[in-house]
Structure formats: structure tokens, C-alpha cells
Design an enzyme around this catalytic site. Structure first.
Site, PDB file in Angstrom:
ATOM      1  N   GLY A 161       0.800  -1.222   0.000  1.00  0.00           N
ATOM      2  CA  GLY A 161       0.000   0.000   0.000  1.00  0.00           C
ATOM      3  C   GLY A 161       0.833   1.273   0.000  1.00  0.00           C
ATOM      4  O   GLY A 161       2.066   1.247   0.075  1.00  0.00           O
ATOM      5  N   SER A 177       2.704   4.867  -4.997  1.00  0.00           N
ATOM      6  CA  SER A 177       3.698   4.043  -5.702  1.00  0.00           C
ATOM      7  C   SER A 177       4.359   4.748  -6.870  1.00  0.00           C
ATOM      8  O   SER A 177       5.046   4.118  -7.673  1.00  0.00           O
ATOM      9  CB  SER A 177       3.048   2.746  -6.168  1.00  0.00           C
ATOM     10  OG  SER A 177       2.024   3.046  -7.088  1.00  0.00           O
ATOM     11  N   TYR A 221       9.222  10.217  -3.741  1.00  0.00           N
ATOM     12  CA  TYR A 221       8.760   8.840  -3.590  1.00  0.00           C
ATOM     13  C   TYR A 221       9.915   7.946  -3.122  1.00  0.00           C
ATOM     14  O   TYR A 221       9.779   7.157  -2.186  1.00  0.00           O
ATOM     15  CB  TYR A 221       8.183   8.359  -4.927  1.00  0.00           C
ATOM     16  CG  TYR A 221       7.946   6.887  -5.002  1.00  0.00           C
ATOM     17  CD1 TYR A 221       6.984   6.283  -4.204  1.00  0.00           C
ATOM     18  CD2 TYR A 221       8.690   6.092  -5.867  1.00  0.00           C
ATOM     19  CE1 TYR A 221       6.761   4.911  -4.270  1.00  0.00           C
ATOM     20  CE2 TYR A 221       8.470   4.732  -5.949  1.00  0.00           C
ATOM     21  CZ  TYR A 221       7.505   4.145  -5.147  1.00  0.00           C
ATOM     22  OH  TYR A 221       7.299   2.792  -5.212  1.00  0.00           O
ATOM     23  N   SER A 245      10.560  -3.592 -11.797  1.00  0.00           N
ATOM     24  CA  SER A 245       9.396  -3.299 -12.629  1.00  0.00           C
ATOM     25  C   SER A 245       8.634  -4.602 -12.817  1.00  0.00           C
ATOM     26  O   SER A 245       9.033  -5.435 -13.627  1.00  0.00           O
ATOM     27  CB  SER A 245       9.832  -2.749 -13.995  1.00  0.00           C
ATOM     28  OG  SER A 245      10.742  -1.668 -13.846  1.00  0.00           O
TER      29      SER A 245
END
Lengths: 266, 266, 266, 266, 266, 266
Positions: F72, F75, F136, F165
Site C-alpha cells: 500500500g 507508488s 517517492y 518493474s
């Protein structure tokens, strides 16, 4: 490059019997030695009982050999007296006899218990400091030191192999990391005795398991590439038993139960 | 933080007599032990002869002590039998007695001969692999391993001090690098026994010499800062003697003459 | 341990004149060589002009010497032809003549420009990869490689000294880090030629400045401990000039202006 | 190289008052900021109260400055809400304001509590992984990360100084290792703001104490050489108090009491 | 991403012919150059003879190319004059021509002989210090240094490939470690010329052999993963020849016969 | 060793849906949480919406769970306010709730953007310093620091997984290095939650791609061995798009577009 006569000590033990069965092709003659009785010599074999604490007998056993696979001595935790006889005095006897007999190369079965107090989260390599988890582990540090001395001073090459757990299959969750398959052990012995130049490397004896604590990349020149993995046995182990708790010393340290045990009491 | 009773083993030797003379302030009582006779106990002193190979006597000597300065055992190359008695069995006896007696801290006089086969061009630190130059050096590796085991398993702290050459002044060119002044030795003992937490460090015992082979920076937490330098004696040495040739093993390896010597013969 | 005959090449340059003035005590005879005229020989001196590109003359100059302080060749950025003659072909001539003449030890004046493209934030030591900032820097890498070859194959020892900036005092802010005091240069030469065993170390030639880019701790066995610091000149420099801007390549890289310059144009 | 206007945040705290008193010479104008009242501005000073959680006010405070000594925010363990306001949001506000105002250089007072869970036996350097011992320590890791981002992306240089214990003298045995003398703190600020190129180094803020846990050698290019040592205070401390027990977490970990404490409760 | 024109130097040699045959797909045009005659140009090929010592000719050959596979120059030990022409002056000519012509990327065939005096027991990686075993090896160190300069100063990317032994199969026991299969060589060239960003890495050119001396893990970003292993040829080699003795320098050092040889004599 | 109740946060996102679909076998009950609506609970599932910024709700969600897969929070790059709510405050809430609820193990989805400003030529491992490429990325450093604190102080184990990724296939050339196949992600989760002892490792989440920037060998004890490679998709990517230019920051740094972007603007 076939050896003339390869001495295998500890030939009556588990690894010794495996070596006897599989390594016959390395030498013209295999000489088998142990403190206990062994099955009689087959073709190309010689059998000689020997207590490593008896220097004169060790000299007889080593005489005429050009290489030694040293699996003998005490292989679990025992009283200091027992360990001293087999793994301190006995180890010294072996190298001193090798020096006098002109032996050129040894594979010394050291043990992961020489570094058993490293936590599992620490990846070790050939230069990691020792951290013995037992008197037995201390005796293996001693053996590695003697091997180093005889290499530097007298030119005897030794592969100091810190063997993990060499069984047909892993017997508990710890062995998912430490397992050395019998086939990989055989491949390791072959690589050590065929290498054009060995020196005195530390090699961790574990298969190509998914769980890895030990990194052999510094000794890639030896040319040993393990082929097996413990992963095939994971499901079976999970079904059969529960691993120790997260904080159990047997689960925290690489040495497992050896690190968790108190002082050896007879 | 004064110790109650500090045991000094090997008290009749050179370092032992220095320690006896200078370290009285570290403890309420100093207990002195050696295999040979010592001068009688003075105020605050106890004197007990002891062969380290005799476990019951070692237990008596250790009983009641909270710290040990272990200078005892064989301190030069000798036969395996002599080294085994003092530095293998005897060392084990000492730690096992310490465990039973509740000793908390030890300064173990290890030796540069545990790493004597490293070339002089290689700067060593606390994590450098051992490379013993003699059976004596091997026995010091063994002692360091026992100390590590008793730290990890039983919580006994040890300073494993690889002592260089502790004399009033350097006696040959090699000692320009290895010299440990008596004053720096005393400072080191004080630092080891006063440190709030010691653990089990490897410390190289050399003064702040211009020629350096050993780097103690990883153990800065111990707080020992040597103050002396061998440089003051260089001219005197140059006048008195010629160093060995460039390629003499006694000049190539850190262990000097120990590395150059062949196998010990009685 | 006094040398018989020490050859100093580049004897007419700044470092060469300093060496001539201060290092007379190292050898019974000092032979001075340069491509340009030098002042006449004084007592204990020999003077021989020599173009390093002329092998036969180099052989004559080297003959009879047991050690060389090699300051000769091109010492700043120049065309490839000039650098090739003095620092490639000439350097090779010097080592090949040394091999034929039995010279045992060389101090080779390499340069910080062999590693000048390392950023200043990166602390270098003897094992840091080269990063030349100029053809001149490339030629010093070449010289270090030849020295290594002649050590490994023919046993000629060389101190490969990456000299910073050896002047009476620092001339710009960069030299606060790179300054090598004349006294420290002299101490370095003395240490190199007196060391019982030298091998083939890389040594950074800078004084004990507060600003440091280079760590000589791996070569502590040489016994050189610089004594001076550039700090005494900081206020004077601050008053005299402004350092280059933060992002100026002359300020980012260790090589300073060499790294900032484009390709050499005649 | 004098700065035009240096902002000092946290100017009402202990370090802030020290900086105010000693660093006036670094800039033409010193701007002082804190969330609490400060003594009125003297010559060359400006005083502005500011809550770091108020971005508009932070922008006003930063406007017109070319450098910042950031001592503001929470400096001990507190609730997450307090730490978040001063050390997360407030820290971000400071850098974002600095970016908009064109500030070029910052000294950020990070803390040893960013690495406080490393054991004392482990020597740390600029590349050691973080191991915060408190929410406060976590907030300092955050600040170091923001500083790194603003360096890589926007070119703002920051000295990330992990300050030990800056008091007139050490107040307990742990501070024998962590003590940063006020004079050495001043020297550090001077070095950081005068360096021709700073980048974004991690610097441990401790004096030249005999007990050392931290190695600044990788950032030698900054040119800070501490001059003081805690050793002068050892006897006084020994007389005044007993250090914690060997296994007390406050004695095992570098963070001392922070590492030993449980979760912060208001 | 296809190249416009790829220059292959040394196109008449073994590697050159292999490259000519297999790498046609990398560029619209392949330009082939060598000092000796080559077979006539096929479709998509250009053929130009060139002595690397002739700068004007080198400029003509390089003009119009966007990438170079530099296999030219001397590839074994030769006199200094020969090596100087091809590998010092010639190498410089190539890079200087590349700079003037705007070439962006080069694969430079360096050699394991640049590090041939490392013992086989030492695992090398991209940052290991050079240790040339020959003048030829010295010239490759020079070439690697020039490549580094042209990368840092002029932005020309070079893969500095220390090629092992590229033949159809290993020809002696040493090549069990150094063997680079022709297919793996082709894969390496493809990876180097397709990488989105190359920089100036050192890559060891050996296949995925069981015996390994070289660790390419630091340059994993290039994306070359060798697929072949010399192991398939071991039995054949064992049957055909005996490896050199343990202490033969040709067996101790990575450079094999180059390290064992004396100085080159015409 | 099956978990009782595994909480998956961020369950509505891409990784969350994958985890929901594939990891049901890890626990008797899977509790799914996200700030947005999710599809209704299936057998063995519980669904609870939750804003991580709401501590009381986080406590309800965590209550009764013995492990957490924390996907969570934010992102991608967003404003500081958004990132602060989800990834600073929210992350803290999660760990504090976990501490109160007795959760023992967490897999925290950190990100490669915590180290995105490292150049691609630099191979990273678990001890490489952070270098965030965005707010981030900074928030992920914060999360890793909180995880470390809760491990050292409260014994909660966390796998700090720097995910590359994770898509069905690589979507651009950068992902040839960063791609984590969905199957390898699932294998990783299984390994983390089954490990007998986890500690608090940093693990790079990438498949066994030919292009590699990250080295997981230090965490081999976790037993995760990725099986897939991006190489199968290279030709397709080459046909579909051109990679960025050599010097484009999106091509120089590991973080790709995040490193190349300026400051986030709403």
C-alpha cells in the site's frame, strides 16, 4: 595425472565409505585407514587400521602415498581429550608424516562448525574470520592453521573443505542450506585432485542449493561446480517437521544445534 | 571499576615481570602464576606455581579471579609436545577454569606469529586471515579460536592481542615495525581492563612506529592509543647491524626468523 | 646500507635540483643526468647529459649504478611525440638499462595525473584504478606498468610515487590537498632507499595536509611519515586568490587544470 | 569566500547558541531562526521566529540566504507527531525553500542516532548502512535522504553531519567516544563552508578521542581535522560514576540510552 | 539501433576473420582494416589496408565510422619497437582519429596479459590492479589508459575487453580457464554495441567455464552472459597432454607462458 | 508453517491483485486492504478498506494478522502531502499497529527509486548507500529505516524488497534490467514468508535478467532464486522503440525517468 596411491583416512565413516566406493578411479591404489575395522581390501585397495594419536603408525600409513583425503578424526562434539587425540595431535601427526613422506596434496575435511557462530544472515566467503561453535569447531580451525603452515613452509597443498551436511538427502530445514549431495562431494574430490595448481584454499562444501550461506566464488580456479540442489526435498521436509523458532540459537547461527548446545559433558 | 583479583599467568617471564611491576593498580589483588619459581608475594600479591597442563591446579589458580592476563605457556617455537601441553591443552584448561569460576574478561597474549607468513607489503587488520609461521603460531590461532568460542557461547570477553616485540628497545631492523614499548604494553592492558564493553577483538600489539604492518583502526572502540615510536632507535640499529637481504624469507615475511626457519628439531 | 652510486635523472629540473642538494648522503657517488646542461659536478658527483630516447646513452648513464631516482622525462602535458620519446620509449630504455646493469631499486616519479579524473570526493589508495587526465597521465600509467613488469619478472624494486605538488609552498587552493613539502619529499626518498624490502608499492606523494584525497596506509611498511601540512598557508592563499567555482572541472577532479583542459595543441 | 547571509536554524538551542557566538565571521549577515524566542539581534544579525511546519514562513526565513546551518527541528526522541512536524515535513520545507531561493550549501545536523543500533565493536564509516535507534533517528535518515536527492537532482551541497555529543565536556562514559568539543564543532562548520567543493558527504561529528567508533577518512577532502580529545576527562568521569553493565543495551549499542529505551510514550 | 559503419581493425587475424564472418548484422557497412592483405570486400564491406603507425592513414580509415572493433596491433610478445608502433603509437592514433571523426563507441581488444602476473588463486574483477606479464601486456595497460582518458575527457565509450583465449577449442590446460568460445565472443560484441549506455568498463573475455579466474559481476549492466564451457574438452585435453608442474611459473600465474618467459629477444 | 492470517495492503493495485490471485496458499485467511474499493471477498478472504493515514483504522486492519505484505501507499512520484500521508505517516502507522498486534513478519514493497540516482555502471548490493531519485524514493528510504528500527528494537522481521518493474513483460529498454516477472514476484513472496529466519534484509526485486544492476548474493539465505529473464522480450522491444540517448539522465541513472524528471508539480 592419475595419482599413484591415495590415502583415505576415516574410511569406515559415512564419507569414507562413499569415497571408497566412488573415488577408486583417482589413483592406481587406494589405501584405506580408520581406527575401527573396515571391510577387507578389494582390488586396487589397501586397508590399514590406525589411531591418529600414534605417530609411528601414522607414518606407516602415510608412507608411499602421494595424496591424502583426510576424513579421519572426531567428527562431532566430544570431550577435549577425545578431540585432542584425533583432531589436534592426530592432525599434526598426519601433516608431519606427509612432510616426511613427500605427500604433495591433501583434501582436509574441515567443517562448517569452524564458522558456526556466524549468523545465517551473513554470507561467508573464503576470507571470513573463523567463529567456531564447539570444541570440535575449534579443532577444525587448528587443522586449517596447520594446513596453512605446511603449505607456506613446506609446499604441501591442501584444500580446506568446510563440509556442510553430506547425506543422501537433507534431514532437517537447516540442511536445505548446508546440504552437500554425495555426487557433489565426489565431484569436489575429483576437482581438488586434478587441479593443475591447488594452493591452500578454503572451500565450502555445499551443493547448489537455493538457500545459500557460503560463497565459493573466490576459489573458482579449483573448477568445482556443484550440480545438485536441496530444493527437491523441501516439500518433503515441510511435511515431516517444523523448523525451530526464529530466535532459537539453533536457527540463528550457521552451526545449528552445535551453536545452541552448552558445553560438552560426557 | 577496579578489579577484585587479576590473575597474571606467565608471571616469571619478561612480560610477566613487567606486568607485575606496573599493573598493580588495576586490581585489589594480583595473583601471579608461573610454572617456575617467582619472587615472593609482595603487598596485594598472591603467588601460585602452576603447570597449565594440570587442570585441577589451573582451577585452583583461577578460582576467585574476575579477570586474567594470560601471558603463560610456551612463547617461542618448540616441539609439538611442549606446545601442546602449554598452548593447546593448557589454554583450554585456562578457559574452562575461567568459565567455571565466572571470570568475565581475559587479555590473551596471542602473537604476530599467528599471521607471520603474510608478506610485509600486506597491511593487516583484525579480519585478515591467519597465516601461522610455526607450530607456536598455530597454537596461537588455536587460542584465539578458543577465546572466540568462549565469547560467543559463554560470554567471556577476550582481547586477543597479537603482540609484536615487547622489549626496552628494538633489537633488530624487523622490530622497527613490530616493537611494542613497555609503556604502550601497560597502556594496552589498562585500556583492555577498563573498557565498558570489550567483546572479543583482535588487537595488534605494536607501538606507533613509522614502519607499520598492522592496522588497529577497526578496534578503536577499545580506546588504546600507543604513544611511542621505534624511530628513535633507527640510527643506533643502522650503526650496529645490517638487515637481512631483500629476498631472505626473514625479510620477506612478517614473522621474520620464524618464517625462515625449517621445522623445529629438538 | 649506503648506496654505492645513485643515479638521479631529470637532475636539472625543480625536483632534481632539490634532490641533488639534499640527498647526497644516500650514496657514495651521485650521478646526475638530464637532457639539458647542469651545473658542473661537485665532490661525490658525476654529471652526464642524456636524452632518454637514446638507448645506448641511457645504458652508459645507468651502468655502474645500484639505484635510480627517476625524475626525468616530460613532466607536464605535451604532444604525443614528446611524451612518447621521454615517458614511453625513454622509460622503457631506463628499465631495460637497469635490468642489464643489475640495478636493484628505483624511485619512479609517477604523478597524480595518472589518477586525475577521480573526483575529489573519492579517497584513493594504492589499489584505486587509474584514471589519467592527460596524455602525460597516460604515460605515467605506462611507467607504473613497466615498473610492475620489471619487479615481477626481474626482481627490480620500484617505489611508484604519485607525486602531488612539490614546491616551497602551495600555489593555489588545489595544492592545499596535493602539496608535498620539499622536506617530506626528501624524507620519502630516504625511506624508499633505506627500506629493508621495498617491493613495488604505489605511494601518494603528499604531505600531512588537513585536506586529504589519498590514503597511504596500505604502504605503511615503507616507513614514510610526512611531517608538514599545507594548513599554514591557507590564510595567505585565501587572501591572494579565489578558488574555482564548485562545478568547474578544475575543481571537481583531482587532476585540477589537467582534467579541465582539452586536447593538447602545440 | 565569505558568505553573504548564513541562516542558522535552531538558533535558540545549545548548538545554535554556540554557533551564534562563534560563527559570526563566516558571513556578512547571520540570520537566526527558531520556533522559540531568541535574544535580540546584535550587529550583523537578523532574528526571525519560525515553525518549520509552516512552509510560507520557512520560505521567508530562507529567502536571501546563500547557506544554511540547519540545527532546527526535534533533537531527542519524541512522539511521531512532533518528529513528523519538525524533522519530516519541516526538513522537506527547508530544502524546498532552499531550492526556490537558490541556496547552494547546507550543513545538516544529522545524528549518531541514525546509526545507533550498530554495536560499539563495529567501526563505521561514511558508507555504513543506517540503523536508527529511535523515531528521531529515523527522521535523521529521512533528512539525509532528502539532502541526497537535492544534491543529485538540484545541485545543493550538504554536509550530513552525524553529530555525537557536543557539550563542554563528556557527561558519561559513552561520551568518551561520542564527544564533540565545542571548538571542534566550530572548526567543522568552518571547514564545511569554506571547502571549494563539498558534494554531499556523511561526516561523523566527534573529536579526536582515544575511544573511536567512527572513521571519517573517506571524507578527508573536506579538510576537517578535530583537535580535542575526551581523554582529559576520563579520570573525572571514573570518579563520578560507574558505566552501565557489559550487556546493558545502553552499553552494547552506539546509540546508548536511545537504543535501550522502549517505544516513546508521551 | 543498427550502426552505420563499423570499423574492424586487425581484420586479417583470427579474431578479425571471425568478426568479419559473424558480425555483419551489426552495421549497414563493415569496414575492414589490417596491415596485411585481406580477401576482397563482399557485399556491405569495405576493405582498407592500414599501418596503425601512419596517422594520416588511420584518419582515413576511421573517417565515417560510428563504432570501432579494435582488434589490430601486435597480439603477442614482440620487441619494444614493434609493440610501440602498433600498440602505443598506433593505439593513440586510433583514438585521436576517433575523436576527430566523432566515433562514439569502441570495443578494444585488451588482453589477459595486462593482468598476467596475478597468481591463479586470486579471483580478479574489474577493479583489480594491473600486473602485466610482458611488454605486450604493458601495451594493453597503456591502451586501457588511453581509452579511459578519451571516455572521461571526450565521452568516447570503450569496452576494454581482456580477452582470454579465443579459439575453436582450448589448446592446453590453462585454456580450460581462459577459453572464450567464438560464439561467446560474438555475443559479447553484440552486447557491447547494443548496450544503451556503455561507459568504459573492463570486461574479462572468458566463457562460462568451470575453472574461473575472473569475475565480471561488476559489469552486469552490459548484459553479456556467456553460454559455453570448456568443460566439454577436459577429457580430450587430459588424454592429449600433461599440464605443467605445480610450481612452474607457467602454472602459477594467470599469464601462463608469458609470465614464465624471459625478456623478449629477436 | 502456514500463516494464520496474512494482510495484503494495496490489494487493489497491480501487484496487489497479483498477490491476491496467487498467494492464497500462504495463509489460512488472506485479509485484503486498500484505500479504494476492491472486488468482494472470496473464500478464505477478508476485505477492509483503509486509509493508511487513519491510525485507528490501520489498527483494526492489522489486528489478528501474523504477517503483512505491504504493497500500500503511494507508488509513483506525487506531491509531498500525498507521499507523506501514505508513505511516511501511513508507513509508521502500519508498523506501530503491527507492534501492538504482535505481527512477526512483513514484506515491505520498497522500490528501486530508493537507489535510483546510482549510475547504471555501478553494481549495487544490499549495503549500497541509498540515493533516492524522487520524493517517492525518499519515502521508501524512510520506510526501510522504520523497518530496521522495528527489527532491532521490537524483533519484527521485514524483507525490504526494492522492487524493479513487475509487469507481464518489460515495457521499455530500462526494464530489460529491472523487470521482475510476476512468477518471480510470487516466488519471492513465498520465500520470504517461509524462511525459518528472515531478519531485515534488503532484497532487489528483479528477475534473472541478462542485464543486471543489482546483486542479491548477500541475502542468499532467504532462498529466493528468480527463474525468468527479460531476454525473451529484447527483440520485440528493439522493434518497437528506440532507447534514450547515451547521456540522457533517463539512461544514465538506475531510476530512469524518475531521475530525469524535475521536481513534482501538481
Amino acid at each position: 595425472m592419475k595419482l599413484k596411491r591415495l590415502l583415505i583416512t576415516g574410511a569406515a565413516g559415512g564419507l569414507g565409505r562413499l569415497a571408497r566406493e566412488r573415488l577408486g578411479g583417482l589413483a592406481e591404489t587406494i589405501r584405506l585407514s580408520d581406527v575401527v575395522e573396515m571391510t577387507p581390501a578389494g582390488p586396487g585397495e589397501e586397508v590399514m587400521t590406525c589411531d591418529l594419536g600414534d605417530f609411528e603408525r601414522v607414518r606407516e600409513v602415510v608412507e608411499g602415498c602421494d595424496a591424502i583425503l583426510h576424513l579421519g578424526g572426531v567428527s562431532v562434539e566430544r570431550s577435549f581429550a577425545e578431540i585432542s587425540n584425533g583432531n589436534l595431535t592426530g592432525l599434526y601427526h598426519l601433516y608431519e608424516a606427509a612432510r616426511k613422506a613427500g605427500v604433495r596434496r591433501v583434501l582436509f575435511a574441515s567443517s562448517n562448525h569452524a564458522i558456526g557462530f556466524h549468523p545465517r544472515e551473513r554470507m561467508l566467503d573464503a576470507d571470513s574470520p573463523f567463529a567456531p561453535d564447539s570444541l570440535y569447531g575449534v579443532s577444525k580451525v587448528f587443522g586449517e592453521a596447520v594446513a596453512m603452515l605446511y603449505w607456506e613452509k613446506f609446499g604441501i597443498e591442501t584444500a580446506r573443505v568446510r563440509i556442510g551436511s553430506c547425506f543422501a538427502e537433507p534431514r532437517d530445514h537447516r540442511m536445505l542450506a548446508t546440504w552437500l549431495s554425495p555426487d557433489d562431494f565426489v565431484r569436489l574430490c575429483e576437482a581438488v585432485f586434478r587441479a593443475p595448481r591447488l594452493g591452500c584454499p578454503v572451500i565450502y562444501g555445499a551443493s547448489a542449493n537455493a538457500e545459500r550461506w557460503w560463497d565459493n566464488s573466490k576459489v573458482g580456479y579449483v573448477g568445482w561446480v556443484p550440480q545438485d540442489s536441496s530444493e527437491a526435498f523441501r516439500a518433503k521436509l515441510d511435511a515431516a517437521m517444523t523448523p525451530p523458532a526464529v530466535d532459537d540459537p539453533a536457527n540463528r547461527y550457521q552451526g545449528g544445534g552445535f551453536a545452541a548446545a552448552g558445553h560438552y559433558e560426557d
